[in-house]
Scaffold this motif. Sequence first.
Motif, PDB file in Angstrom:
ATOM      1  N   ALA A  33       0.840  -1.202   0.000  1.00 43.01           N
ATOM      2  CA  ALA A  33       0.000   0.000   0.000  1.00 43.01           C
ATOM      3  C   ALA A  33       0.873   1.250   0.000  1.00 43.01           C
ATOM      4  CB  ALA A  33      -0.878   0.018   1.253  1.00 43.01           C
ATOM      5  N   THR A  34       0.336   2.306  -0.584  1.00 40.41           N
ATOM      6  CA  THR A  34       0.929   3.633  -0.409  1.00 40.41           C
ATOM      7  C   THR A  34       0.219   4.237   0.797  1.00 40.41           C
ATOM      8  OG1 THR A  34       1.303   3.826  -2.773  1.00 40.41           O
ATOM      9  CG2 THR A  34       1.352   5.855  -1.517  1.00 40.41           C
ATOM     10  N   ASP A  88      -0.733   9.893   0.920  1.00 38.14           N
ATOM     11  CA  ASP A  88       0.149   9.853  -0.257  1.00 38.14           C
ATOM     12  C   ASP A  88      -0.632   9.338  -1.456  1.00 38.14           C
ATOM     13  OD1 ASP A  88       2.315   9.494  -2.044  1.00 38.14           O
ATOM     14  OD2 ASP A  88       3.636   9.419  -0.307  1.00 38.14           O
ATOM     15  N   HIS A 143       0.689   9.015  -4.688  1.00 43.48           N
ATOM     16  CA  HIS A 143       1.509   8.549  -5.811  1.00 43.48           C
ATOM     17  C   HIS A 143       1.799   7.060  -5.640  1.00 43.48           C
ATOM     18  CE1 HIS A 143       2.297  12.888  -5.714  1.00 43.48           C
ATOM     19  NE2 HIS A 143       2.273  12.748  -7.017  1.00 43.48           N
ATOM     20  N   ASP A 144       1.588   6.301  -6.700  1.00 42.48           N
ATOM     21  CA  ASP A 144       1.754   4.859  -6.512  1.00 42.48           C
ATOM     22  C   ASP A 144       2.540   4.168  -7.610  1.00 42.48           C
ATOM     23  OD1 ASP A 144      -0.136   5.051  -8.452  1.00 42.48           O
ATOM     24  OD2 ASP A 144      -1.597   3.758  -7.489  1.00 42.48           O
ATOM     25  N   LYS A 202       5.095   1.748  -6.046  1.00 44.31           N
ATOM     26  CA  LYS A 202       4.407   0.609  -5.429  1.00 44.31           C
ATOM     27  C   LYS A 202       3.915  -0.355  -6.504  1.00 44.31           C
ATOM     28  CE  LYS A 202       0.353   0.325  -5.173  1.00 44.31           C
ATOM     29  NZ  LYS A 202      -1.013   0.657  -5.296  1.00 44.31           N
ATOM     30  N   ASN A 203       3.424   0.168  -7.616  1.00 47.92           N
ATOM     31  CA  ASN A 203       2.916  -0.702  -8.690  1.00 47.92           C
ATOM     32  C   ASN A 203       4.032  -1.517  -9.331  1.00 47.92           C
ATOM     33  OD1 ASN A 203       0.396   0.267  -8.184  1.00 47.92           O
ATOM     34  ND2 ASN A 203       0.400   1.747  -9.856  1.00 47.92           N
ATOM     35  N   ASP A 223      -3.081  -5.737  -3.079  1.00 48.78           N
ATOM     36  CA  ASP A 223      -2.727  -4.334  -3.306  1.00 48.78           C
ATOM     37  C   ASP A 223      -3.865  -3.449  -2.782  1.00 48.78           C
ATOM     38  OD1 ASP A 223      -1.979  -1.887  -4.197  1.00 48.78           O
ATOM     39  OD2 ASP A 223      -2.068  -2.363  -6.338  1.00 48.78           O
ATOM     40  N   LYS A 245      -3.633   3.397  -2.949  1.00 51.80           N
ATOM     41  CA  LYS A 245      -2.919   4.548  -2.390  1.00 51.80           C
ATOM     42  C   LYS A 245      -3.772   5.247  -1.346  1.00 51.80           C
ATOM     43  CE  LYS A 245      -4.244   6.844  -6.631  1.00 51.80           C
ATOM     44  NZ  LYS A 245      -3.803   7.391  -7.893  1.00 51.80           N
ATOM     45  N   SER A 267       4.796   2.221   0.912  1.00 50.67           N
ATOM     46  CA  SER A 267       5.496   3.197   0.083  1.00 50.67           C
ATOM     47  C   SER A 267       5.058   4.617   0.452  1.00 50.67           C
ATOM     48  CB  SER A 267       5.162   2.892  -1.389  1.00 50.67           C
ATOM     49  OG  SER A 267       5.407   4.008  -2.186  1.00 50.67           O
TER      50      SER A 267
END
Lengths: 217, 782
Positions: free
Chosen positions: B668-669, B673, B675-676, B679-680, B695, B698, B720
Amino acid sequence: MVEIIKADSSQIIIDKKEIAVYMGYYSVPCDCSTEGMIFCCESEFLKAANFVACCEKVPVKIIGDTVDLGFKAFSSKSLAKNLSGCDYAYVMAATTGIEAHRLIERNGVTSPLKGVITDCVGSAAIEAFCDKINLSFECPDFLRPRFSPGYGDLSLEYQRDIVEFLQTKKNIGMVLTEGLMMVPVKSVTAIIGIGKEKNKCTGHGCMTCKSDNCPYR
Amino acid sequence: MTILEKIRSSITYCDGGAGTLLQSWGLKAGEKPETWNITNPDKIIKMHRLYLEAGAQIITSCTFGANRFRFDNLEEIITAAIRNAKTACKDFDAYVALDIGPTGRMLEPLGDLKFEEAVSVFGEAVKIGAKAGADLILIETMNDSLEAKAAVLAAKESCNLPVFVTCVYDETKKLMTGADPEAMIATLEGLGADAIGINCSLGPRQMLEIVPDFVKNASVPIIVNPNAGLPRTENGKTVFDVDPDEFSDIMCEIVKSGATIIGGCCGTTPEHIAKTVEKTKNLPFILPEKKKHTVISSYTHAVKIGDVPVIIGERINPTGKKLFKEALRRNDINYILNEGIAQNKKGVSVLDVNVGLPEIDEAEMMVNVIKALQAVIDLPLQIDTVDPVAMEKAMRIYNGKPLINSVSGKEESIKSVFPLVKKYGGAVIAVTIDENGIPQTAQGRVDIAKKIIARATEYGIEEKDIIVDPLAMAVSSDPQSANVTLEAVRILHSMGIKTSLGVSNISFGLPSRPDINAVFYTMAMQCGLDCAIINPFSTEMMKAWHCFTALTGKDESFAGYIEFADSLSPVQTQPAQKDGISLDGCIISGLKEQAGVAAAEMLKSLSPLEIIDTMIIPALNTVGKGFEEKKVYLPQLLMSAQAAKEAFDAIKAAIPSGESGKGKIVIATVKGDVHDIGKNIVKVLLENYGYEVIDLGKDVAPEKIAETVKGNDVSLVGLSALMTTTVPAMEETIKLLNKTAPQCRVMVGGAVMTEEYARMINADYYGTDAMAAVRYAEKVLG
């Protein structure tokens, strides 16, 4: 008075080397297939982007480590150094727009690879747009390197003051999240000092930052 | 006379700009004008009076930025503002509008402001304003369609006052977030706005160009409040380039075009308004005609139903789809998004969204999927559910005017669906079934349609917003069923009622179903069918649609048909083995299509696990090692990952059920936050290496992460964060995990993270990149 500046995508020249650097190709050129993908993502990005910025010229008063820009006093040694000797500065905010933001998200969903490349294209594109705006200012040769909240010891919190002062939501459709992230992504806020002599510093944007843990350095 | 009677009987005048006047009276740069309601009430009253003397009949309270994000003393400011406006209006026949401007924040999914928080923020201001005696609510300067919706809903839920809404369009006739006037009109009229229009950003000349879009599509009175042109600095002062004479001349044209509520915005002065009143007061008063179009909309555009047959993509629906069901159970929103994006590319105009599965919370999933879809796809959505709670939650946060699937002739259905359609706006599919079942005759189904429409009218829903589905039933069980349905479509079409069908039901139980479906679809379109829920990946169905539109003059210059025909040309793909490239070679070289072909080929001689262990993982390791040694770069790593994924997909079906992967990892973000990308990338690589990745997306709250870890018996979490400002949320999450799942390891990463920082917030591991995350997962989970 806040001035609005717009540019057509055809006027934005993106530095391909900068895109490659953002993707990790620091010292070697990227391979042909990556170059091809950069080309595709770049044209897709430029089609989606809406380059718009707003700025205002403000007086500069420096007392010690405090820089008073009329609408706000900024406490920052680095900014004081950057603006030293300047009587005026431009405060600006620029963005590549919400459709570009959506494109990056969409490409990230369909292909992480395309998402990364489009993201890097966006980073280079907003820098190119800022360069273009700076060239349009009076006496561009006398401008100091762009300085953004987050550089050196200039707190990110100051983004709130810049965004409020320039009314970025109304003027260019850019806002901050509570965590101080800019929406759309690929937006910039910056302060650009107007020096009294020609600027000898060749660095611009993030390259002038002293951060040593940035992956792009 | 009430304000609603006033705007329906004669031209109504609003006031003009406040900023320029107040600055000339001493308002400093950066000072909030709303505070002057308390510190300088005389000047605020003076400003209002100048506009009233100029002829303004609607006075806007000085509350543009008055919300809890900007003021702690909100009640004091709004109450004083309304009091000032009412004091000024004492000797005039005028109305006080509570002015509501944008919050300054961006709503989810683009930003981080939750929809319900926005509704609450606006609602708070509206309640105070209404209590203080405002005559109407003016929601203005909106440049985000979803924020405008939140404001209207808040106004409607917090008071009974009339609601006027004006938005900011640019020269391309779009809001900052992309909506055109037609989309905004559909959305705002659906929500019950009493008058709608344009303000700010543009001068009168540019707004004159937009007024026809409103006249063509709007049914309620049209408001036009332009700026005095563009601003410039003269001797250190801000001046606008359209003077009162020019402004009022153009305002005459605007009134002649069909606007009936007019005034000014930035840069306009009492003189601009006075001259405008003088020149327009004797012009004919023309209200917009009531429109009969059936329209739905997204956050960018409207789709008209009734001209070219509309294709509604049916693929976001778990019925009969094993992988889709799995994706729903895993909360794999990206899988659903890819279904949507792929249908979009196939040319559908609307996406049906059905996420009903007994073991999941449908309402929560529906909201999450709609938000996610509306972050990346600009098509209008059809909210498809039988659960009224899911339907309401979805309609509430939907950005635009949705299509609703469905209401029936049963009282229970009518009573649960129509109040929602009335409140939130929408067009609704009405299926011709009632308490007595589905009539066997076309006339019987038409009669149910008529009954539903009559009941809709009682709820204040217009006939144009009812699209009747006379139900396609399996022809295999009743040979007359196709004839009955087609006859019903024909009768309804002749009555001017819009129709829709779930086409593929017709072929149930028969072989070669796509052929039957396509011919039935063509016959139905010939009878006047307006919408169809179909599978856009069926070449037969798309052929039927393209041929029909080409043959009936609905495809200008055959452009759509020619493009479609070109896309049918066979594409030559070289099987990997023919080129002598093995599966591992395909993965190392990042050859996506070939990797899939090679993996399928290898299944003939090896078991799926043998392919994974001897080919896919070693190839990934080769690339991963190169990346760690900085000989391979991120794009190449991702190309290999995509090729490996293609290979996995090719062999997935052959993996015996019950054979699990290497273990579950939650990623997870963190909260705050948005922006991912990083993380992706981690997710793709972890999946490549055989881990089951949950998943969470975000901006994820610590509680949600902890709850998922506990509920799924997870022993590794990846977090993240991109910014220093969101790292505290990471620390908070780790603290909570240590408390609720002490066995669970936490790895962290992101642009601002360092080894030292990771240690400081008690993370178990700091990964510099995606490969490092894979290596740590191998260490923890094997």
